[in-house]
Write an enzyme that holds these catalytic residues in place. Structure first.
Site, PDB file in Angstrom:
ATOM      1  N   HIS A   1     -21.112   9.308   6.911  1.00 59.09           N
ATOM      2  CA  HIS A   1     -20.723  10.203   7.140  1.00 59.09           C
ATOM      3  C   HIS A   1     -21.675  11.036   6.825  1.00 59.09           C
ATOM      4  O   HIS A   1     -22.013  10.828   5.444  1.00 59.09           O
ATOM      5  CB  HIS A   1     -19.439  10.333   5.995  1.00 59.09           C
ATOM      6  CG  HIS A   1     -18.679  11.816   6.672  1.00 59.09           C
ATOM      7  ND1 HIS A   1     -19.473  13.180   6.255  1.00 59.09           N
ATOM      8  CD2 HIS A   1     -17.159  12.643   6.817  1.00 59.09           C
ATOM      9  CE1 HIS A   1     -18.619  14.461   5.905  1.00 59.09           C
ATOM     10  NE2 HIS A   1     -17.599  13.387   6.496  1.00 59.09           N
TER      11      HIS A   1
ATOM     12  N   GLN B   1     -18.205   3.769  10.048  1.00 58.74           N
ATOM     13  CA  GLN B   1     -18.529   5.414  10.191  1.00 58.74           C
ATOM     14  C   GLN B   1     -19.448   5.533   8.251  1.00 58.74           C
ATOM     15  O   GLN B   1     -18.907   5.464   7.619  1.00 58.74           O
ATOM     16  CB  GLN B   1     -17.506   6.226  10.219  1.00 58.74           C
ATOM     17  CG  GLN B   1     -17.843   7.552   9.979  1.00 58.74           C
ATOM     18  CD  GLN B   1     -17.001   8.555  10.749  1.00 58.74           C
ATOM     19  OE1 GLN B   1     -15.975   8.946  10.277  1.00 58.74           O
ATOM     20  NE2 GLN B   1     -16.626   9.163  11.379  1.00 58.74           N
TER      21      GLN B   1
ATOM     22  N   ARG C   1     -19.739  12.489  14.012  1.00 63.43           N
ATOM     23  CA  ARG C   1     -20.466  11.731  12.287  1.00 63.43           C
ATOM     24  C   ARG C   1     -21.436  11.378  12.896  1.00 63.43           C
ATOM     25  O   ARG C   1     -22.474  11.014  12.019  1.00 63.43           O
ATOM     26  CB  ARG C   1     -19.473  11.566  11.650  1.00 63.43           C
ATOM     27  CG  ARG C   1     -18.625  12.241  11.457  1.00 63.43           C
ATOM     28  CD  ARG C   1     -17.851  12.123  10.225  1.00 63.43           C
ATOM     29  NE  ARG C   1     -16.612  13.239  10.275  1.00 63.43           N
ATOM     30  CZ  ARG C   1     -15.424  13.043   9.364  1.00 63.43           C
ATOM     31  NH1 ARG C   1     -15.211  11.935   9.463  1.00 63.43           N
ATOM     32  NH2 ARG C   1     -15.080  13.678   9.163  1.00 63.43           N
TER      33      ARG C   1
ATOM     34  N   PHE D   1     -13.874  21.363  14.183  1.00 64.14           N
ATOM     35  CA  PHE D   1     -14.081  20.463  13.517  1.00 64.14           C
ATOM     36  C   PHE D   1     -14.869  19.337  14.420  1.00 64.14           C
ATOM     37  O   PHE D   1     -14.846  20.112  15.456  1.00 64.14           O
ATOM     38  CB  PHE D   1     -13.473  18.866  13.155  1.00 64.14           C
ATOM     39  CG  PHE D   1     -12.975  19.354  11.315  1.00 64.14           C
ATOM     40  CD1 PHE D   1     -12.426  19.522   9.775  1.00 64.14           C
ATOM     41  CD2 PHE D   1     -13.344  17.908  11.370  1.00 64.14           C
ATOM     42  CE1 PHE D   1     -12.846  19.194   8.939  1.00 64.14           C
ATOM     43  CE2 PHE D   1     -13.513  17.635  10.073  1.00 64.14           C
ATOM     44  CZ  PHE D   1     -13.012  18.697   8.996  1.00 64.14           C
TER      45      PHE D   1
ATOM     46  N   GLY E   1      -0.650   4.797   0.420  1.00 59.28           N
ATOM     47  CA  GLY E   1      -1.442   6.087   1.142  1.00 59.28           C
ATOM     48  C   GLY E   1      -0.615   6.364   1.279  1.00 59.28           C
ATOM     49  O   GLY E   1       0.403   6.373   2.085  1.00 59.28           O
ATOM     50  N   GLY E   2      -1.858   7.301   2.502  1.00 62.13           N
ATOM     51  CA  GLY E   2      -0.702   8.640   3.588  1.00 62.13           C
ATOM     52  C   GLY E   2       0.183   7.191   4.597  1.00 62.13           C
ATOM     53  O   GLY E   2       1.441   7.428   4.368  1.00 62.13           O
TER      54      GLY E   2
ATOM     55  N   GLU F   1     -16.632  17.607   6.261  1.00 61.06           N
ATOM     56  CA  GLU F   1     -17.442  18.501   8.012  1.00 61.06           C
ATOM     57  C   GLU F   1     -16.551  19.998   8.020  1.00 61.06           C
ATOM     58  O   GLU F   1     -17.399  20.313   8.225  1.00 61.06           O
ATOM     59  CB  GLU F   1     -16.809  17.459   8.706  1.00 61.06           C
ATOM     60  CG  GLU F   1     -17.389  17.775   9.840  1.00 61.06           C
ATOM     61  CD  GLU F   1     -16.895  16.345  11.154  1.00 61.06           C
ATOM     62  OE1 GLU F   1     -17.596  15.110  10.860  1.00 61.06           O
ATOM     63  OE2 GLU F   1     -16.777  16.642  12.188  1.00 61.06           O
TER      64      GLU F   1
ATOM     65  N   ASP G   1      -8.566  -5.334   0.256  1.00 62.10           N
ATOM     66  CA  ASP G   1      -7.235  -5.478   0.511  1.00 62.10           C
ATOM     67  C   ASP G   1      -7.183  -6.215   1.527  1.00 62.10           C
ATOM     68  O   ASP G   1      -6.992  -7.427   1.354  1.00 62.10           O
ATOM     69  CB  ASP G   1      -6.723  -6.237  -0.764  1.00 62.10           C
ATOM     70  CG  ASP G   1      -7.745  -5.485  -2.239  1.00 62.10           C
ATOM     71  OD1 ASP G   1      -8.950  -5.153  -1.795  1.00 62.10           O
ATOM     72  OD2 ASP G   1      -6.888  -5.457  -2.933  1.00 62.10           O
TER      73      ASP G   1
ATOM     74  N   LEU H   1     -17.870  12.620  -1.150  1.00 62.84           N
ATOM     75  CA  LEU H   1     -18.362  13.623  -0.033  1.00 62.84           C
ATOM     76  C   LEU H   1     -18.230  14.617   0.197  1.00 62.84           C
ATOM     77  O   LEU H   1     -16.926  15.735  -0.500  1.00 62.84           O
ATOM     78  CB  LEU H   1     -16.737  12.860   0.724  1.00 62.84           C
ATOM     79  CG  LEU H   1     -17.022  13.484   2.454  1.00 62.84           C
ATOM     80  CD1 LEU H   1     -18.045  12.522   3.228  1.00 62.84           C
ATOM     81  CD2 LEU H   1     -15.539  13.279   3.348  1.00 62.84           C
TER      82      LEU H   1
ATOM     83  N   SER I   1      -8.530  10.423  11.824  1.00 66.16           N
ATOM     84  CA  SER I   1      -7.121   9.461  10.605  1.00 66.16           C
ATOM     85  C   SER I   1      -6.128   9.692   9.538  1.00 66.16           C
ATOM     86  O   SER I   1      -5.650   9.103   9.574  1.00 66.16           O
ATOM     87  CB  SER I   1      -8.471   8.095   9.491  1.00 66.16           C
ATOM     88  OG  SER I   1      -7.896   7.757   8.723  1.00 66.16           O
ATOM     89  N   LEU I   2      -6.484  11.111   9.344  1.00 68.99           N
ATOM     90  CA  LEU I   2      -5.202  11.979   8.661  1.00 68.99           C
ATOM     91  C   LEU I   2      -3.960  11.741   9.255  1.00 68.99           C
ATOM     92  O   LEU I   2      -2.834  11.254   9.445  1.00 68.99           O
ATOM     93  CB  LEU I   2      -5.449  12.997   7.955  1.00 68.99           C
ATOM     94  CG  LEU I   2      -6.006  12.513   7.030  1.00 68.99           C
ATOM     95  CD1 LEU I   2      -6.487  14.362   6.444  1.00 68.99           C
ATOM     96  CD2 LEU I   2      -4.766  12.074   5.868  1.00 68.99           C
TER      97      LEU I   2
ATOM     98  N   HIS J   1     -18.428   5.622   4.789  1.00 71.79           N
ATOM     99  CA  HIS J   1     -17.082   6.744   4.615  1.00 71.79           C
ATOM    100  C   HIS J   1     -16.168   5.913   5.391  1.00 71.79           C
ATOM    101  O   HIS J   1     -14.964   5.765   4.415  1.00 71.79           O
ATOM    102  CB  HIS J   1     -17.309   7.690   5.717  1.00 71.79           C
ATOM    103  CG  HIS J   1     -16.146   8.925   5.266  1.00 71.79           C
ATOM    104  ND1 HIS J   1     -15.457   9.275   4.501  1.00 71.79           N
ATOM    105  CD2 HIS J   1     -15.521   9.265   6.486  1.00 71.79           C
ATOM    106  CE1 HIS J   1     -14.799  10.084   4.069  1.00 71.79           C
ATOM    107  NE2 HIS J   1     -14.297  10.239   5.940  1.00 71.79           N
TER     108      HIS J   1
ATOM    109  N   ARG K   1     -15.139   7.432  14.907  1.00 78.66           N
ATOM    110  CA  ARG K   1     -13.790   7.825  14.473  1.00 78.66           C
ATOM    111  C   ARG K   1     -14.408   9.626  14.530  1.00 78.66           C
ATOM    112  O   ARG K   1     -14.979   9.833  13.826  1.00 78.66           O
ATOM    113  CB  ARG K   1     -12.987   7.774  13.199  1.00 78.66           C
ATOM    114  CG  ARG K   1     -11.867   8.478  12.625  1.00 78.66           C
ATOM    115  CD  ARG K   1     -11.722   7.977  11.262  1.00 78.66           C
ATOM    116  NE  ARG K   1     -12.096   8.188  10.328  1.00 78.66           N
ATOM    117  CZ  ARG K   1     -12.294   9.422   9.685  1.00 78.66           C
ATOM    118  NH1 ARG K   1     -11.200  10.605   9.558  1.00 78.66           N
ATOM    119  NH2 ARG K   1     -12.325   9.494   8.698  1.00 78.66           N
TER     120      ARG K   1
ATOM    121  N   GLY L   1       1.325   3.739   4.012  1.00 77.37           N
ATOM    122  CA  GLY L   1       2.360   2.849   3.533  1.00 77.37           C
ATOM    123  C   GLY L   1       3.627   3.649   3.116  1.00 77.37           C
ATOM    124  O   GLY L   1       4.480   3.370   3.353  1.00 77.37           O
TER     125      GLY L   1
ATOM    126  N   GLY M   1       1.465  -1.123   0.189  1.00 75.31           N
ATOM    127  CA  GLY M   1      -0.332   0.071   0.326  1.00 75.31           C
ATOM    128  C   GLY M   1       0.521   0.567   0.316  1.00 75.31           C
ATOM    129  O   GLY M   1       1.421   1.343   0.396  1.00 75.31           O
TER     130      GLY M   1
END
Ligand code: FAD
Ligand code: HEM
Ligand code: SF4
Ligand code: F3S
Ligand code: FES
Lengths: 588, 153, 254, 124
Positions: free
Chosen positions: A248, A246, A292, A116, A14-15, A261, A227, A258, A405-406, A359, A400, A17, A12
Site C-alpha cells: 500500500h 500488495q 496501488r 477510490f 474476522g469479516g 487511500e 495461519d 496505514l 477486499s471488504l 498490505h 487488488r 468468518g 476465524g
C-alpha cells in the site's frame, strides 16, 4: 483429548468468518473458532470503504466495476468470480446497512460514496464515487456490525482457540486426480488452558485473514501470520498466486501504519522532495488515484532517484494541507490522529511522511466461486471452504483494488457460509477422524516445550526479524532474480535455524511464547512460497514487479501459480478464467 | 438475493414505557433534595454559627427562641427529614457498593433503615412536642429557659 | 536491538534507556514465585522516540523473557487488545509513546483493574463482554425489510457517531471506581454500546435497552467520576453518553 | 519493590467523587449525633446545655469547623454534579468546575473560619 462435533466449523472470526457464521448458524450447528476475540480481528483496521455500484451519488454499474476489478488485477483475475463479486456487491452493502451498519449518508439519506484508486466510470474515463464508507473506519463498523449480529443469533464462539492443524481423510497429494478427499475436522490449541481440542465437522471454513507479518514494514497486525494458508499448505493443499503481495502506497514512514487511500480519494496529493505532484508523470489521467501497485512503485522510484524527503531521503509526503480541517475531521478523523500520535505531525498544516507498506495477500488457498477449496486445478476437497484474505478465488488477480477486499469478505464469506451449511445438511456423517488426530500438533507442542532452557537455542524473535528484513529488502516493491535468490537462500538458512529455536515458557496457561514460535513456522513456510512463486514468474504484473522482466508477458504467464508443499516444494500453473475481457495494456 | 431476515431470537422484554424504577427516583431525589438542602443548611449554619456570637450563643434558650417561630420549626423539620433521607439513601448506595456478602449487606441495610427512622421520629417528636418553658417537678421554671417564659407564666 | 523501526520522520532518532516495572502473576508459578503470586519485575531496555509501551513490552518478551504474557494485535489502537494500567492510568500500550511518559522514572505497567487476572497483563474479559451482550447491541426493527437501504439523514447519523467508535477495549469500564467496588454495575462500555443504538434513528428496540439500563446495575450507578471519559483511547465522551441516556430515562423522550 | 499495586491515578472527577463520598458519610454520622443531642432539649434544658457546652470547647470547635468544611465541599460539589448531568457545557468543563468548588470552599472558609475560631477560642 477433548472432542467436539459440529456440522460446520469456521476458523476465524474476522469479516469473512463472521459473515459466514451468520449464514451457516441459521442453517446448521456451527462453531466459530478464533485465535482472537472476534472484535480484535484485523478487519476492524480497514479504513477506506467497501465498493459497490450503488449509483447513489454518480452514475455507475456493476459491469464498470467488474471491468475495473479485472483491469486493476492486471488480467490475472478469474472473470467469472469478478462478475459475481461486483454483481452481488450491491446486496452485500445493503445487507450490512440493514444489519445496522452506520454508513455515512448523503443529503437524501442514502449511503454515501467516495472515490477510490482504480475505480472508474465507463471503463477508465474518470474516477467514480463507488466506495461506501463510514468515515475512515469502515472495517471497524463492518466488524462490529457483524459481531453484533452474531450476538443476536447467538453464534457459538470459541475465543482464543488457535487452530493449528487440518484433518483430511486422505493425503491430498498422493490421492490420484478425480478421487474424493474429504475434510474431517481441525485441531485447536486453547490459549487459556494449553489444552488441545479436536473439532470434528462435516464442513470446515477457513477465514483466517492475511499474512503481512512475513514483511517487516506492514499495515498488518502482529497476529496476521497466515495461519490458515500455512495449515492448508502443510496439509498438502496448494497455495495460489502467493507472489502477488500488495504494497500500500501510504504507510506512515518507518512504522507501516496505514493511511487509507481515502486520504487521496478525498483530495490528498503525493509530493516528492521538490514539492512536485509526481503522480502526474506516472498516471496522467487519474494521477494520485491510480491503482496501488503503480503508486507504490512510483513512490519507491522517486525515493530511488533521490527525490525522497527527510534526513535519509527515504519517504515521500502525503499532502492534505489544502483540505479544510473540518472536512478532514469529518472524513478522515482516525488516520489524521495516527499521524499526530505516532509521528507527531499535524496533518492540517504539515504533509505526512509516507512510504509503501506490505498490505494485502492477493493469493491464498485456491477456491472456486462457492468457496470450495481446490486440491489441484480441478478437484475440490469435500466439505472444505475458504473465504476472505486467506483464500484466492481469484477476484484480485495480480493487484487488488482498494475497497474490493471488504467486499470480497462479505460476498464470499456469505457464499462459503451457505455452501458449507448446505453441504453439512446433505451429508450423513462427517468423515472419520484419522487415527491419533491430534498427534502431530501434540508432538509439535511438546517438542517446543522441551526446548525451554536449551543452551544456545535460537531466538524466535531473532529468526523472525531476519526473515522480515530479508523480505523487505529482497521481495518488496522491486524484485529481481538476484534479490529473490538472496531471499530464498536466507529463508532456507532461517528454516534450518528454526529447527533449533528455543522458547522460554513451559507453562500451560496463556503460553503466547509457544504460539509465537508456531506462528513463526507458518511465516517461514509462506515466505518460501512467496519467493519461489516470484522467482518463477519472469514478468511484471500488478503487485509483482521484476526489474529484470519489466513487462507483462501474457504469452507465458497469463496463468495462476500453484505451489505445493510436502517433501519437495513443487510449482504448477492454473489457467485464468476469461469471460469477456481480453487483456489490454494497463494505462491510467 | 434479498437481505437475510433478521429475527430476534432472544426473549424480548415487553417494551412500552418504562416501569418506573426505584433507582431512578433515588437518583432524582438526591438531586432535588440536595439542591433544597443547600439552601436549608446554609441558612441554618449561617444563623447558628455566623450571626450573633456564633457557637457560643447556642444553648437551650437559643433553640427555644428559634422554635418559637413556626417558620424555624418547619425549616428544621424539613431539613431533618430531607437530610436524613438524602444521607440515608446515600449510605444505602455505599452499603450496596462495599458490602458484598448478602447477609452483611442485608444486616447493614436494616441497621441503616432503623437508624434513619428512629432519628426522624425522634427529631420530629422533639420539634412538635417541644415545650420552650418546661417546669420542674415542683412546678417552677427550669433554669436556662428563655426569658419570654416568665412573661408567658 | 537495532532491528526495530528507525523513524525517519523524526530525523536522527535519539535512543534512550527506559525502565519498565511490570506487575506479574503466573498462575502455575515460576522457580522464584508461587502459583498466583503477584509481584513486580523490572527491566531496562533501549528505546527510540517513536517507540510505544507495546514496543517496550515486545522487546522484553522477545529478547529477555518470553514468558511475559499480554494481548495485542493491531499495534495502532484500533483492535482494543492491549488496554492496561500504565503509570496508574488505563491506556492502550500501542498508543502510548514512551517519550510522553517521563522515561526518567520507571514506567509502571499493570493489568486493568476489576477483572480477574489470568496471567501477567492478561485478564478474563468474559464478564466485560457479558455486560455488552446484556444490553442487546444489535439493530432491532419491525415490519418488512425494505428493498433498498433505510434512509437516515446525515444529522441523524451524526447523533450517535461518537459511540460507534468503541473498540471494546474495556479501558473505560475498568477505570470506573464504581465498577471496582461492586461487580454488578454494567460499566460505562455497556452504556456506550446501548447509546449507539438508542440514538440510531433506524432502531426500534430503544425501550428494551433503556429498560435494562434503568435497572439496579444500570446508568444510575454512575457517579460521574469521569475516569471512563479520560481513559477512552477513542476519545469517546463516555460520561456524556451516559448522561444522555439518563436524560432519556427521565424525560421519556429520545 | 513494593508488593502493592499502584493507586489508580484518576483526574479531578475521581477525586471529587471520593471527596463527595467521604464528606457525605461524615455529615451523615454527624447528623445522627446532632439530632440525638438536640433531642435532649426535650429532656431538660440542663442536660442540653451541658452537652452543648461541650461543643464550645476548642476540640469540638475544630470538629465543627471540619463539619462546615465538609458541608461546603459536599454541597458545592453536589451542585457541580447536578450541573454536569444537565448541561453539556458543564460536562465538558467538569474539571474546571471541580477547581471552582475548591475556590468557593476557600472563599467561604475564609469568611467563616476566623469568626468561628474567634468564637471558639475567644473564650466565653
Ligand atoms: C490497515 C488496513 C486497512 C484496510 N482497508 C481496507 C479498505 O478500506 N477496504 C477494503 O476493502 N479492504 C481493506 N483492507 C483489507 C481488508 O481489511 C482485509 O483484507 C480483510 O478485512 C480480511 O478479512 P478476513 O476476514 O479475511 O480476515 P481478518 O479480519 O484478519 O480475520 C482473521 C480471523 O482469523 C482468526 N485466525 C487467524 N488465525 C487463526 C488460527 N490459527 N486459529 C483460529 N483463528 C485464527 C483471527 O482470530 C481473526 O478472527 C485493509 C487492510 C488493512 C490491514
Ligand atoms: C448541602 C447540600 C447537599 C447537596 C447539594 C447534596 C448533593 C448530593 C448529591 C447531588 C448527591 C448524589 C451524588 C451522585 O449521585 O453522584 C449526594 C450524595 C450523597 N449525599 Fe448529599 N448533598 C447535600 C447534603 C447532604 C447531607 C446533609 C448529607 C448527610 C446526611 C449528605 C450525604 C450524602 C451521601 C452519603 C451521599 C452518597 C454519596 C455517594 O453515593 O457517593 N448530603 N449529595
Ligand atoms: S468506550 Fe472507549 S474505553 Fe470504553 S471500551 Fe469503548 S473504546 Fe474502550
Ligand atoms: S468512571 Fe464510572 S462513575 Fe460514571 S462517569 Fe465513568 S462510569
Ligand atoms: S494492539 Fe490493537 S489496540 Fe493496541
Amino acid at each position: 483429548m477433548t472432542l467436539h462435533e459440529y456440522d460446520v466449523v469456521i476458523v476465524g472470526a474476522g469479516g469473512a468468518g463472521m459473515r459466514a457464521a451468520l449464514e451457516s448458524s441459521q442453517r446448521a450447528r456451527t462453531a466459530c473458532l478464533t485465535k482472537l476475540y472476534p472484535t480484535r480481528s484485523h478487519t476492524g483496521a480497514a479504513q477506506g470503504g467497501m465498493a459497490a455500484a450503488l449509483s447513489n451519488v454518480e452514475d455507475d454499474n456493476a459491469e464498470w466495476h467488474t471491468f475495473d476489478t479485472i483491469k486493476g488485477g492486471d488480467y490475472l483475475v478469474d472473470q467469472d468470480a469478478a462478475e459475481i463479486l461486483c454483481n452481488e456487491a450491491i446486496d452485500a452493502v445493503l445487507d450490512l446497512e440493514k444489519m445496522g451498519l452506520p454508513f455515512n449518508r448523503t443529503e437524501e439519506g442514502k449511503v454515501d460514496q467516495r472515490r477510490f484508486g482504480g475505480h472508474t466510470r465507463n471503463h477508465g474515463e474518470a474516477a467514480v464515487r463507488r466506495a461506501c464508507y463510514s468515515a475512515d473506519r469502515t472495517g471497524h463498523m463492518i466488524l462490529q456490525t457483524l459481531y453484533q449480529q452474531c450476538i443476536k443469533q447467538e453464534v457459538e464462539f470459541f475465543n482464543e482457540f488457535y487452530v493449528l492443524d487440518l484433518l483430511l481423510d486422505k493425503d491430498p497429494q498422493s490421492t490420484p486426480e478425480g478421487e474424493e478427499v474429504s475434510v474431517a475436522g481441525v485441531v485447536a490449541y486453547e490459549l487459556a488452558t494449553g489444552e488441545i481440542h479436536t473439532f470434528r465437522a462435516k464442513s470446515v471454513i477457513f477465514a483466517t485473514g492475511g499474512a503481512g507479518k512475513v514483511f517487516k514494514t506492514t499495515s498488518n497486525a502482529h497476529t496476521l501470520t497466515g495461519d490458515g494458508m500455512a495449515i492448508a499448505y502443510n496439509a498438502g493443499l496448494p497455495l495460489e498466486d502467493m507472489e502477488f503481495f500488495q504494497f500500500h502506497p501510504t504507510g506512515l514512514a518507518g512504522l507501516g501504519i496505514l493511511l487509507s487511500e481515502a486520504a487521496r480519494g478525498e483530495g490528498g496529493i503525493l509530493r516528492n522532495s521538490e514539492g512536485e505532484r509526481f503522480m502526474e508523470r506516472y498516471a496522467p489521467t487519474i494521477k494520485d488515484l491510480a491503482p496501488r501497485d503503480m503508486v507504490a512503485r512510483a513512490m519507491a522510484n522517486e525515493v530511488r532517484e533521490g527525490r525522497g524527503c527527510g534526513p535519509h531521503k527515504d519517504y515521500v509526503l502525503l499532502d492534505l494541507t489544502h483540505l479544510e480541517p473540518a472536512h478532514i475531521d469529518a472524513k478522515l478523523p482516525d488516520i489524521t490522529e495516527f499521524a499526530r500520535t505516532y509521528l507527531g505531525v499535524e496533518p492540517y498544516t504539515e504533509p505526512v511522511p509516507v512510504y509503501p507498506t506490505a498490505h494485502y495477500a492477493m493469493g491464498g488457498i485456491p477456491t472456486n466461486v462457492q468457496g470450495e477449496v481446490l486440491r489441484n486445478n480441478t478437484d475440490k476437497v469435500k466439505g472444505l471452504y475458504a473465504a476472505g484474505e486467506c483464500a484466492c478465488v481469484s477476484v484480485h488477480g495480480a493487484n487488488r483494488l482498494g475497497t474490493n477486499s471488504l467486499l470480497d469478505i462479505n460476498v464470499f464469506g456469505r457464499r462459503a457460509g451457505i455452501a458449507a451449511a448446505e453441504h453439512a445438511l446433505a451429508t450423513e456423517a462427517a468423515a472419520e477422524l484419522p487415527e491419533d488426530a491430534e498427534g502431530r500438533l501434540r508432538a509439535w507442542v511438546e517438542r517446543l516445550r522441551d526446548t525451554v532452557g536449551t543452551p544456545g537455542a535460537e531466538s524466535i524473535a531473532q529468526v523472525r526479524r531476519e526473515l522480515q528484513e530479508t523480505m523487505d529488502r529482497n521481495a518488496q516493491v522491486f524484485r529481481d532474480e538476484a534479490s529473490l535468490s538472496a531471499a530464498k537462500a536466507d529463508i532456507a538458512a532461517l528454516k534450518e535455524r528454526y529447527e533449533a529455536v528455543g522458547i522460554h515458557d513451559r507453562g500451560q496457561r496463556y503460553n503466547t511464547d509457544l504460539l509465537e514460535a508456531i506462528e513463526l513456522g507458518f511465516l517461514l513456510d509462506l515466505a518460501e512460497v512467496v519467493v519461489e512463486g516470484a522467482l518463477a514468474r519472469k514478468e511484471s504484473r500488478g503487485g509483482h514487479y521484476r526489474e529484470d522482466f519489466p513487462t507483462r508477458d501474457d504469452e507465458n504467464f497469463m496463468r495462476h501459480t500453484m505451489v505445493y508443499g510436502g517433501e519437495q516444494l513443487r510449482l504448477d500453473y492454473k489457467p485464468v478464467v476469461v469471460t469477456k475481457y481480453q487483456p489490454m495494456e494497463r494505462k491510467y | 438475493m434479498t437481505a437475510p431476515e433478521l429475527s430476534t431470537p432472544r426473549e424480548r422484554i415487553r417494551s412500552g414505557r418504562m416501569r418506573r424504577n426505584a433507582e431512578r427516583w433515588s437518583w432524582l431525589f438526591m438531586r432535588f433534595s440536595g439542591a433544597l438542602l443547600l439552601v436549608l443548611i446554609f441558612t441554618h449554619l449561617f444563623v447558628n454559627l455566623m450571626t450573633g456570637d456564633g457557637v457560643q450563643q447556642i444553648d437551650f434558650a437559643f433553640v427555644a427562641g428559634k422554635w418559637a417561630s413556626p417558620l424555624w420549626k418547619v425549616w428544621d423539620l424539613l431539613m431533618l427529614v430531607l437530610a436524613m433521607i438524602h444521607g440515608g439513601n446515600g449510605m444505602r448506595l455505599l452499603i450496596n457498593d462495599y458490602a458484598h456478602r448478602p447477609r452483611v449487606r442485608t444486616f447493614l441495610l436494616w441497621l441503616l433503615g432503623i437508624a434513619v427512622v428512629v432519628v426522624i421520629v425522634l427529631g420530629s417528636l422533639v420539634i412538635f412536642t417541644f415545650d420552650p418553658c418546661p417546669l420542674d417537678a415542683s412546678g417552677d421554671l427550669l433554669s436556662g429557659v428563655p426569658d419570654f417564659c416568665k412573661d408567658v407564666r | 536491538m537495532t532491528a526495530t523501526a528507525e523513524a525517519p520522520a523524526a530525523g536522527e532518532v535519539a535512543s534512550f534507556e527506559v525502565t519498565l516495572r511490570i506487575r506479574r502473576m503466573n498462575p502455575e508459578g515460576t522457580s522464584e514465585h508461587g502459583a498466583g503470586e503477584e509481584y513486580w519485575e523490572e527491566h531496562t531496555i533501549q528505546a527510540h522516540a517513536t517507540d510505544r509501551v507495546l514496543d517496550a513490552l515486545h522487546k522484553i518478551k522477545w529478547d529477555i523473557d518470553g514468558s511475559l504474557a499480554f494481548r495485542r494485535s493491531c499495534a495502532h489502537g484500533v483492535c482494543g487488545s492491549d488496554a492496561m494500567r500504565i503509570n496508574a492510568r488505563n491506556r492502550l500500550a500501542c498508543k502510548t509513546l514512551l517519550k510522553d511518559l517521563n522515561p526518567a522514572k520507571p514506567i509502571m505497567v499493570e493489568p486493568i483493574k476489576g477483572l480477574p487476572v489470568e496471567k501477567d497483563l492478561i485478564v478474563d474479559m468474559e464478564p466485560f463482554f457479558a455486560s455488552y451482550r446484556e444490553i442487546m447491541p444489535f439493530l432491532m426493527t419491525s415490519g418488512p425489510t425494505p428493498e433498498r437501504e433505510r434512509l437516515q439523514t446525515p444529522e441523524e447519523r451524526q447523533r450517535f457517531d461518537d459511540t460507534t467508535k468503541c473498540i471494546l477495549c474495556a479501558a473505560c469500564t475498568t477505570s470506573c471506581p464504581v465498577f471496582w467496588t461492586d461487580g454488578q454495575y454494567f460499566g460505562p462500555q455497556a452504556i456506550v454500546g446501548a447509546h449507539r443504538f438508542i440514538f440510531d434513528s433506524r432502531d426500534e428496540g430503544q425501550w428494551d435497552r433503556l429498560e435494562i439500563l434503568n435497572d439496579k446495575a444500570g446508568v444510575w450507578k454512575c457517579r460521574t467520576a469521569f475516569n471512563c471519559t479520560e481513559a477512552c483511547p477513542r476519545g469517546i465522551e463516555v460520561t456524556k453518553a451516559i448522561s444522555e441516556v439518563k436524560k432519556v430515562l427521565n424525560t421519556g423522550e429520545i | 519493590m513494593t508488593p502493592a499495586p499502584t493507586l489508580y491515578r484518576g483526574h479531578e472527577g475521581m477525586w471529587m467523587w471520593l471527596v463527595h463520598r467521604a464528606t457525605g458519610v461524615a455529615i451523615f454520622f454527624f447528623l445522627l449525633i446532632h439530632v440525638t443531642d438536640t433531642a435532649l432539649v426535650r429532656v431538660s434544658p440542663e442536660a442540653y446545655n451541658e452537652v452543648i457546652d461541650s461543643y464550645k470547647t476548642p476540640i469540638y470547635g475544630l470538629i465543627e469547623a471540619g463539619l462546615v468544611a465538609a458541608i461546603i465541599l459536599h454541597a458545592f460539589n453536589g451542585l457541580r454534579i447536578i450541573a454536569v448531568d444537565n448541561s453539556t457545557w458543564a460536562l465538558r468543563h467538569q474539571r474546571k468546575l471541580a477547581w471552582a468548588v475548591w475556590v468557593i470552599f476557600v472563599v467561604l472558609m475564609a469568611g467563616f473560619l476566623p469568626r468561628h475560631l474567634m468564637h471558639v477560642f475567644g473564650g466565653a
